[in-house]
Enzyme design. Structure first.
Site, PDB file in Angstrom:
ATOM      1  CE  LYS A 133      -3.856  -2.336   0.103  1.00 58.38           C
ATOM      2  NZ  LYS A 133      -4.713  -2.398  -1.090  1.00 58.38           N
ATOM      3  CD  GLU A 135     -14.740   2.639  -0.636  1.00 58.65           C
ATOM      4  OE1 GLU A 135     -14.156   3.195   0.331  1.00 58.65           O
ATOM      5  OE2 GLU A 135     -14.876   1.403  -0.736  1.00 58.65           O
ATOM      6  CG  ASP A 156      -2.856 -31.963 -41.134  1.00 57.19           C
ATOM      7  OD1 ASP A 156      -2.177 -31.098 -41.709  1.00 57.19           O
ATOM      8  OD2 ASP A 156      -2.698 -32.294 -39.946  1.00 57.19           O
ATOM      9  CE1 TYR A 157       3.032 -38.031 -43.531  1.00 61.56           C
ATOM     10  CE2 TYR A 157       4.550 -36.425 -42.556  1.00 61.56           C
ATOM     11  CZ  TYR A 157       4.277 -37.720 -42.986  1.00 61.56           C
ATOM     12  OH  TYR A 157       5.227 -38.700 -42.869  1.00 61.56           O
TER      13      TYR A 157
END
Length: 535
Positions: free
Chosen positions: A277, A379, A497-498
């Protein structure tokens, strides 16, 4: 009918034991407020830890029944589980690492094991409530593994995850021995939310670097799903603070304090005791202000409220001692018979008293070293009915991405912070009102209710898009049509596809050679029912 299940470490209620009895107090936190309309609707439910260790089956049944009446379902943790999971892994490993305080991080296999076990415990508690089509919204760093655990048990569920603290650079994530497990845990969700774009970018980079998963436009492609990653800055219940600030109790507090302070200008600092903080740095900056600008002596006081937190832990205890010493030093050096430089309160304040301080303060000093969002800044803005006052805000708080009309500072630059205090004290009222008006409009529009609505809408969108792109399974009827059409066709084109399909992926492409079984299969396809035909 599908329902929504909220899951977080803590339930929005405080269960307290007094004189061998249990009492139940609703939580007043921003998240509880924002999600209230969700978990209290229909059959929806909030799952989480009730805040104390329950003793015996009878007491457990009492808690279950009381919470069920308020749309909540408890996850009971033993003292050992809470110690190792929450105080251990969450607060001593994840918290410092994610807030860029890696020097405080502890890496312990025992607390990691507890973290895994408690996440599994939460998973079982959620599964008792959740059907296969339900929506589950998981919250924060205590439950990073939960989305994946839920996905394994409920593959079709709609799962969202939101992280309320920063997500750091992947260089910090690399420090964690369990980095891949934590990332994979989060990827169980359909939508992953962060406060800011920078947190989102750090996460996508970590997933790319550590898991090898590609992403584009905030979408991560996995083997079986597309996961959406987006930003959702958390807001506050604006009307609650605006109303509290002008309430009769707050006005009474304000009148009392104004008389006690004898007209001094007020710098307000409110935070939980934590090394993230920047509380000690604020005190040093205020001391520097009094040194550089002697004209503010006897005219300006710092009101510092520090909410107790974990002060039995060595790191926090040392921080508390440092704050005590700084307050004592500044007051001893500059205090007069009629003026005290620092008013220091080590306790929490009720809403009306808090709102009175917000209303009275000329400056809101919100300067964390790292903060996921920081709702104190919002706030403070919401409580300013007359639009006076100046917000000084750390550039490393998530709220800085929204509140551009604050004076943004680097919290480690004590000199810059002292100068910002002086600038705020001499700022013309017209400029104060313009800046405050701009921030109020934003904070009011993007409140906690807008945040929760937007997340749920995006979660529904993510799931809808996912389903639209899902691969349809070939059923028996369509397979029959496919074979028939194939047999009747005069010309046929097969596209195969290979890598990754006919042969597995290999690190060395030279080794990706067809085996005998594949060659026979290809030969059978080319013969196509004609034994004499060869290609």
């Amino acid at each position: 009918m599908a329902k929504t299940i909220i899951v977080s470490n803590r339930l929005p209620v405080k269960v307290l034991r007094t004189d061998d009895k249990l009492s139940f107090q609703p939580s007043e936190g921003g998240l509880a407020t924002g999600l209230g309309s969700i978990y209290r609707s229909g059959d929806n439910v909030w799952v989480g830890w009730p805040g104390l260790t329950v003793e015996g089956a009878e007491e457990q049944d009492l808690v279950v029944e009381e919470l069920r009446a308020n749309s909540m379902s408890p996850v009971f943790l033993t003292k050992a589980e809470f110690r190792d999971y929450h105080e251990g892994f969450c607060n001593e490993t994840l918290w410092p690492t994610f807030h860029y305080f890696a020097q405080y991080a502890v890496f312990d296999d025992a607390t990691w094991a507890a973290y895994v076990a408690v996440n599994e415990k939460f998973c079982q508690a959620v599964l008792e409530q959740a059907g296969p089509e339900d929506t589950i919204w998981v919250h924060d760093y205590q439950l990073l593994l939960l989305p994946s655990l839920l996905r394994q048990a409920r593959p079709q569920a709609t799962i969202g995850f939101f992280l309320h603290i920063p997500f750091p650079s992947q260089e910090l994530i690399r420090v964690l021995p369990w980095r891949k497990e934590l990332l994979q845990g989060m990827l169980g969700a359909d939508l992953i939310g962060f406060h800011t774009f920078s947190y989102m970018r750090h996460f996508l980079n970590a997933v790319s670097q550590l898991l090898g998963l590609t992403n584009q436009n905030g979408q991560i492609e996995t083997a079986d799903r597309t996961i959406l990653v987006d930003t959702f800055p958390l807001g506050i219940d604006y009307d609650r603070y605006a109303t509290a600030a002008v309430s009769a109790p707050a006005q009474e507090y304000a009148h009392t304090y104004r008389e006690a302070l004898r007209g001094a200008r007020i710098i307000l600092s409110i935070d939980r005791l934590d090394y993230t903080k920047g509380i000690a740095e604020r005190l040093r900056a205020f001391e520097l202000l009094l040194e550089r600008y002697p004209e503010w002596r006897e005219y300006v006081s710092l009101v510092m409220v520090v909410v107790p937190s974990r002060d039995q832990v060595e790191t926090y205890r040392r921080l508390k001692e440092e704050i005590d010493e700084l307050v004592g030093r500044i007051n001893a050096k500059y205090c007069t018979i009629s003026w005290r430089p620092v008013y220091y309160f080590y306790r929490s304040l009720p809403l009306e008293e808090l709102a009175a301080w917000y209303q009275l303060a000329d400056i809101g000093l919100v300067t964390p070293m790292r903060d996921g969002m920081n709702l104190v800044a919002k706030e403070f803005v919401a409580s300013k009915a007359d639009q006076s006052g100046v917000l000084i805000l750390s550039e490393r708080a998530g709220a800085a991405r929204e509140l551009a009309d604050a004076l943004l500072i680097n919290p480690t630059d004590i000199g810059q912070l002292a100068e910002a205090l002086h600038v705020a004290l001499v700022m013309p009222e017209e400029e104060q009102r313009q800046r405050m008006s701009n921030m109020q409009n934003l904070v009011q529009q993007y409140d906690v209710f807008a945040w929760s609505r937007l997340f749920i809408e995006r979660l529904e969108y993510a799931k809808h898009k996912q389903l639209a792109l899902a691969t349809a399974q070939l059923d028996a009827r369509n397979a029959q049509y496919l074979v028939r059409d194939y047999q009747q066709a005069k010309q046929r084109l097969l596209l195969l596809d290979y890598d990754g399909t006919l042969v597995p992926f290999l690190a060395n492409p030279q080794r990706a050679r067809p085996d005998a079984e594949l060659l026979n299969l290809l030969k059978a396809l080319t013969n196509d029912g004609h034994p004499g035909r060869h290609h």
